[in-house]
Design a protein around this motif. Structure first.
Motif, PDB file in Angstrom:
ATOM      1  N   ILE A  33      53.178  -4.847   6.901  1.00  0.00           N
ATOM      2  CA  ILE A  33      53.318  -6.141   6.862  1.00  0.00           C
ATOM      3  C   ILE A  33      54.635  -6.855   6.728  1.00  0.00           C
ATOM      4  O   ILE A  33      55.283  -7.830   7.261  1.00  0.00           O
ATOM      5  N   LYS A  34      55.473  -5.855   6.041  1.00  0.00           N
ATOM      6  CA  LYS A  34      57.104  -6.230   5.728  1.00  0.00           C
ATOM      7  C   LYS A  34      57.645  -6.140   7.376  1.00  0.00           C
ATOM      8  O   LYS A  34      58.382  -6.727   7.852  1.00  0.00           O
ATOM      9  N   SER A  35      57.069  -5.107   7.844  1.00  0.00           N
ATOM     10  CA  SER A  35      57.804  -4.781   9.413  1.00  0.00           C
ATOM     11  C   SER A  35      57.279  -5.808  10.121  1.00  0.00           C
ATOM     12  O   SER A  35      57.873  -6.169  11.211  1.00  0.00           O
ATOM     13  N   ILE A  36      56.015  -6.479  10.219  1.00  0.00           N
ATOM     14  CA  ILE A  36      55.433  -7.384  10.893  1.00  0.00           C
ATOM     15  C   ILE A  36      56.502  -8.608  10.655  1.00  0.00           C
ATOM     16  O   ILE A  36      56.634  -9.359  11.573  1.00  0.00           O
ATOM     17  N   ARG A  37      56.831  -8.950   9.523  1.00  0.00           N
ATOM     18  CA  ARG A  37      57.583 -10.216   9.266  1.00  0.00           C
ATOM     19  C   ARG A  37      58.996 -10.099   9.551  1.00  0.00           C
ATOM     20  O   ARG A  37      59.557 -11.049   9.773  1.00  0.00           O
ATOM     21  N   LEU A  38      59.365  -8.760   9.875  1.00  0.00           N
ATOM     22  CA  LEU A  38      60.628  -8.463  10.572  1.00  0.00           C
ATOM     23  C   LEU A  38      60.449  -8.435  12.042  1.00  0.00           C
ATOM     24  O   LEU A  38      61.645  -8.193  12.469  1.00  0.00           O
ATOM     25  N   ASN A  39      59.522  -8.754  12.637  1.00  0.00           N
ATOM     26  CA  ASN A  39      59.228  -8.751  14.116  1.00  0.00           C
ATOM     27  C   ASN A  39      59.493  -7.368  14.656  1.00  0.00           C
ATOM     28  O   ASN A  39      59.918  -7.299  15.745  1.00  0.00           O
ATOM     29  N   VAL A  41      57.199  -5.409  15.735  1.00  0.00           N
ATOM     30  CA  VAL A  41      55.511  -5.095  16.050  1.00  0.00           C
ATOM     31  C   VAL A  41      55.572  -5.405  17.877  1.00  0.00           C
ATOM     32  O   VAL A  41      56.201  -6.292  18.136  1.00  0.00           O
ATOM     33  N   SER A  42      54.409  -4.689  18.414  1.00  0.00           N
ATOM     34  CA  SER A  42      54.271  -4.983  19.851  1.00  0.00           C
ATOM     35  C   SER A  42      52.624  -4.936  19.809  1.00  0.00           C
ATOM     36  O   SER A  42      52.017  -3.945  19.550  1.00  0.00           O
ATOM     37  N   ILE A  43      52.028  -5.843  20.585  1.00  0.00           N
ATOM     38  CA  ILE A  43      50.697  -5.798  20.828  1.00  0.00           C
ATOM     39  C   ILE A  43      50.455  -5.906  22.310  1.00  0.00           C
ATOM     40  O   ILE A  43      49.274  -5.927  22.770  1.00  0.00           O
ATOM     41  N   SER A  44      51.516  -5.774  23.227  1.00  0.00           N
ATOM     42  CA  SER A  44      51.172  -5.939  24.577  1.00  0.00           C
ATOM     43  C   SER A  44      50.500  -4.705  25.132  1.00  0.00           C
ATOM     44  O   SER A  44      49.723  -5.274  26.361  1.00  0.00           O
ATOM     45  N   GLU A  45      50.573  -3.560  24.734  1.00  0.00           N
ATOM     46  CA  GLU A  45      49.710  -2.396  25.324  1.00  0.00           C
ATOM     47  C   GLU A  45      48.424  -2.121  24.454  1.00  0.00           C
ATOM     48  O   GLU A  45      47.732  -1.315  24.383  1.00  0.00           O
ATOM     49  N   SER A  46      48.048  -3.163  23.568  1.00  0.00           N
ATOM     50  CA  SER A  46      47.040  -2.654  22.473  1.00  0.00           C
ATOM     51  C   SER A  46      45.767  -3.298  23.078  1.00  0.00           C
ATOM     52  O   SER A  46      45.619  -4.055  23.954  1.00  0.00           O
ATOM     53  N   PHE A  47      44.590  -2.807  22.584  1.00  0.00           N
ATOM     54  CA  PHE A  47      43.201  -3.411  22.823  1.00  0.00           C
ATOM     55  C   PHE A  47      42.338  -2.959  21.624  1.00  0.00           C
ATOM     56  O   PHE A  47      42.725  -2.402  20.845  1.00  0.00           O
ATOM     57  N   CYS A  48      41.197  -3.642  21.553  1.00  0.00           N
ATOM     58  CA  CYS A  48      40.168  -3.338  20.605  1.00  0.00           C
ATOM     59  C   CYS A  48      39.111  -2.539  21.063  1.00  0.00           C
ATOM     60  O   CYS A  48      38.405  -2.394  22.274  1.00  0.00           O
ATOM     61  N   LYS A  49      38.512  -1.935  20.117  1.00  0.00           N
ATOM     62  CA  LYS A  49      37.431  -1.006  20.224  1.00  0.00           C
ATOM     63  C   LYS A  49      36.373  -0.984  18.986  1.00  0.00           C
ATOM     64  O   LYS A  49      36.560  -0.825  18.003  1.00  0.00           O
ATOM     65  N   MET A  50      35.053  -0.803  19.421  1.00  0.00           N
ATOM     66  CA  MET A  50      33.975  -0.882  18.280  1.00  0.00           C
ATOM     67  C   MET A  50      33.806   0.644  17.919  1.00  0.00           C
ATOM     68  O   MET A  50      33.436   1.362  18.906  1.00  0.00           O
ATOM     69  N   GLN A  51      33.821   1.058  16.880  1.00  0.00           N
ATOM     70  CA  GLN A  51      33.358   2.300  16.242  1.00  0.00           C
ATOM     71  C   GLN A  51      32.665   2.183  15.042  1.00  0.00           C
ATOM     72  O   GLN A  51      33.087   1.495  14.302  1.00  0.00           O
ATOM     73  N   ASN A  52      31.455   2.782  15.257  1.00  0.00           N
ATOM     74  CA  ASN A  52      30.492   2.807  13.754  1.00  0.00           C
ATOM     75  C   ASN A  52      30.339   1.297  13.303  1.00  0.00           C
ATOM     76  O   ASN A  52      30.476   0.981  12.401  1.00  0.00           O
ATOM     77  N   ILE A  62      53.600  -0.832  15.139  1.00  0.00           N
ATOM     78  CA  ILE A  62      54.043  -1.586  14.247  1.00  0.00           C
ATOM     79  C   ILE A  62      55.186  -0.366  13.628  1.00  0.00           C
ATOM     80  O   ILE A  62      54.862   0.588  13.214  1.00  0.00           O
ATOM     81  N   SER A  63      56.630  -0.794  13.848  1.00  0.00           N
ATOM     82  CA  SER A  63      57.556   0.351  13.479  1.00  0.00           C
ATOM     83  C   SER A  63      57.739   0.643  11.912  1.00  0.00           C
ATOM     84  O   SER A  63      57.310  -0.072  11.293  1.00  0.00           O
ATOM     85  N   LYS A  64      58.083   1.686  11.490  1.00  0.00           N
ATOM     86  CA  LYS A  64      58.176   2.152  10.082  1.00  0.00           C
ATOM     87  C   LYS A  64      59.482   1.295   9.387  1.00  0.00           C
ATOM     88  O   LYS A  64      60.208   1.027   9.648  1.00  0.00           O
ATOM     89  N   TYR A  65      59.049   0.651   8.280  1.00  0.00           N
ATOM     90  CA  TYR A  65      59.803  -0.105   7.531  1.00  0.00           C
ATOM     91  C   TYR A  65      61.182   0.716   6.967  1.00  0.00           C
ATOM     92  O   TYR A  65      61.014   1.605   6.428  1.00  0.00           O
ATOM     93  N   GLU A  66      62.174  -0.009   7.354  1.00  0.00           N
ATOM     94  CA  GLU A  66      63.441   0.890   7.106  1.00  0.00           C
ATOM     95  C   GLU A  66      63.925   1.366   5.670  1.00  0.00           C
ATOM     96  O   GLU A  66      64.790   2.251   5.439  1.00  0.00           O
ATOM     97  N   TRP A  67      63.499   0.501   4.694  1.00  0.00           N
ATOM     98  CA  TRP A  67      64.094   0.678   3.524  1.00  0.00           C
ATOM     99  C   TRP A  67      62.949   1.545   2.537  1.00  0.00           C
ATOM    100  O   TRP A  67      63.212   1.707   1.257  1.00  0.00           O
TER     101      TRP A  67
END
Length: 146
Positions: A33-39, A41-52, A62-67
């Motif tokens: 969530i900290k990485s998302i707030r720092l922008n 993140v990318s959703i352009s190549e993502s999709f959703c799938k039903m599993q169980n 979502i990139s790794k939070y650097e701190w």
């Protein structure tokens, strides 16, 4: 409704016809969530799938939070569970089976309470001919305005 829209999937507007939309929470680690707030993140190549009988977003970056140094095995493109009511999930699953829809994430935002939310849409892919028509109409509108 929205506090701030962080990311909008423009590619999805061009590649898909939208039919029905839902808003879902995302199950995240604390550092994500900290990485998302720092922008970071990318959703352009993502999709959703039903599993169980659960809905997952696949290929969302979502990139790794650097701190933070505690996550050595962190995967930025791991599958993340979407949090929705079971009745909504059943409706989505029925429509996917009946109409052969695809679930596409379109907006990622943070609501007033500070939670990351994802707007997902039931969509069908456009054919190349339809995409060409859309480009043609946009060019005609641009010429008329100018």
């Amino acid at each position: 409704m929205y506090k701030e829209i962080l990311f909008f999937n423009r590619k999805a507007l061009f590649n898909y016809d939208f039919f029905e939309s839902y808003i879902a929470g995302i199950q995240l680690f604390g550092t994500e969530i900290k990485s998302i707030r720092l922008n970071k993140v990318s959703i352009s190549e993502s999709f959703c799938k039903m599993q169980n009988n659960e809905l997952y977003i696949i290929n969302m970056f979502i990139s790794k939070y650097e701190w933070v140094t505690t996550f050595e095995n962190y995967s930025p493109r791991r599958d993340r569970k979407l949090l929705m009511k079971s009745s909504e999930l059943r409706k989505i699953e029925c429509k996917i089976k009946k109409y052969r829809f695809t679930i596409i994430p379109t907006k990622l935002f943070i609501n007033k309470k500070g939670y990351a939310k994802l707007k997902i849409v039931l969509a069908k892919g456009r054919k190349l001919v339809n995409k060409r028509d859309i480009i043609k109409y946009k060019e005609i509108e641009r010429d008329i305005i100018n």
